[in-house]
Design an enzyme around this catalytic site. Sequence first.
Site, PDB file in Angstrom:
ATOM      1  CB  CYS A 105      -0.990  -0.059   1.162  1.00  0.00           C
ATOM      2  SG  CYS A 105      -2.500   0.825   0.772  1.00  0.00           S
ATOM      3  CD  GLU A 142      -0.577  -4.772   6.688  1.00  0.00           C
ATOM      4  OE1 GLU A 142      -0.527  -5.319   5.569  1.00  0.00           O
ATOM      5  OE2 GLU A 142      -0.875  -3.567   6.819  1.00  0.00           O
ATOM      6  CG  HIS A 148      -3.326  -2.713   4.351  1.00  0.00           C
ATOM      7  ND1 HIS A 148      -2.472  -2.103   5.244  1.00  0.00           N
ATOM      8  CD2 HIS A 148      -3.873  -1.706   3.623  1.00  0.00           C
ATOM      9  CE1 HIS A 148      -2.496  -0.793   5.077  1.00  0.00           C
ATOM     10  NE2 HIS A 148      -3.346  -0.534   4.096  1.00  0.00           N
TER      11      HIS A 148
HETATM   12  N1  GLN Z   1      -3.567   6.493   0.590  1.00  0.00           N
HETATM   13  C1  GLN Z   1      -2.338   6.212   1.278  1.00  0.00           C
HETATM   14  C2  GLN Z   1      -1.177   6.980   0.674  1.00  0.00           C
HETATM   15  O1  GLN Z   1      -1.318   7.574  -0.337  1.00  0.00           O
HETATM   16  C3  GLN Z   1      -2.031   4.726   1.252  1.00  0.00           C
HETATM   17  C4  GLN Z   1      -3.115   3.977   1.967  1.00  0.00           C
HETATM   18  C5  GLN Z   1      -2.646   2.766   2.715  1.00  0.00           C
HETATM   19  O2  GLN Z   1      -1.449   2.525   2.885  1.00  0.00           O
HETATM   20  N2  GLN Z   1      -3.606   2.020   3.186  1.00  0.00           N
HETATM   21  O3  GLN Z   1      -0.133   6.957   1.230  1.00  0.00           O
END
Ligand code: GLN
Length: 215
Positions: free
Chosen positions: A79, A175, A173
Amino acid sequence: MVRIGVLALQGAFREHLTVLGSLGVETRKVTRAEHLTDLDAVVLPGGESTAMVRIADGTDLFPQLRRRIDEGLPVFGTCAGLILLADHLSDDSLGGYGRLGGLDITVARNAYGRQRESFTAPLTVSGLDESFDGTFIRAPQILDIGSDVEVLASHNGQPVLVRQGHVWGGSFHPELGGDARLHAQFLHHLGAAVQRLSHDSSASADAQRRIRIRR
Ligand code: GLN
C-alpha cells in the site's frame, strides 16, 4: 536466523511485525539508516506515504535503503509502501520529497476511493493454492508496469501484487486479516536471496525449513 526489518516511521508496521514474528523470523523496526545493518529483507508497511516521506526527509534512511535495494536486498512494499517503491507516480502529490523507487511501475495514489470505500476482495495469487483476502484501504492503483515486472495477482483486470526480481509490491494490506501466507511466500523466495547475500546456504536452508513447518 533470518532477520527482517520493518519500516516503522508510521502506519501498520506493528501488524507486519506480528505476522513475521508468527512465521518464526527475527524482526527489527527500522526508523534510521543504521537499523539497516545485517538485515535479510525489509518490509514497507501501509499507512500514509505523505507522512512517511516527511518523516524521512533530510535523513540518510531512504538513500541508504535504496542503495541496499539496488545491491539486492529483498523488499516488500504494501500500500503506502508500494507508493514509496514505485518509480513513477501519476501525480506530484508527494512534491519534492524523496521516495525510494526501484520498482518499474506507475501508481495512482488513493485510486480505489476513500476510507469508507475500503473493501476486501478474494485474490488469486500466483503460488498460493487458495485465494487470499486482500484488504484495500485508500489503496494505490498500479496503472502501468515495466517489462521486467511480473504480475502475481490482479483485481478487476488490474495488477495488485507485482514482483520485479527481489522487489515486491502490493496495493493491499496482506498483514490485516490473519493470513500469513503472503509473508510466507515472500520469505520462501528470500531463501535464495539470503543465500546470495550472505553466502550462507545452511542459514537459508534452515529458514526455508522453518517456514515450511509453520505454514
Ligand atoms: N492512501 C495512502 C497513501 O497515499 C495509502 C493507503 C494505505 O497505505 N492504506 O499513502
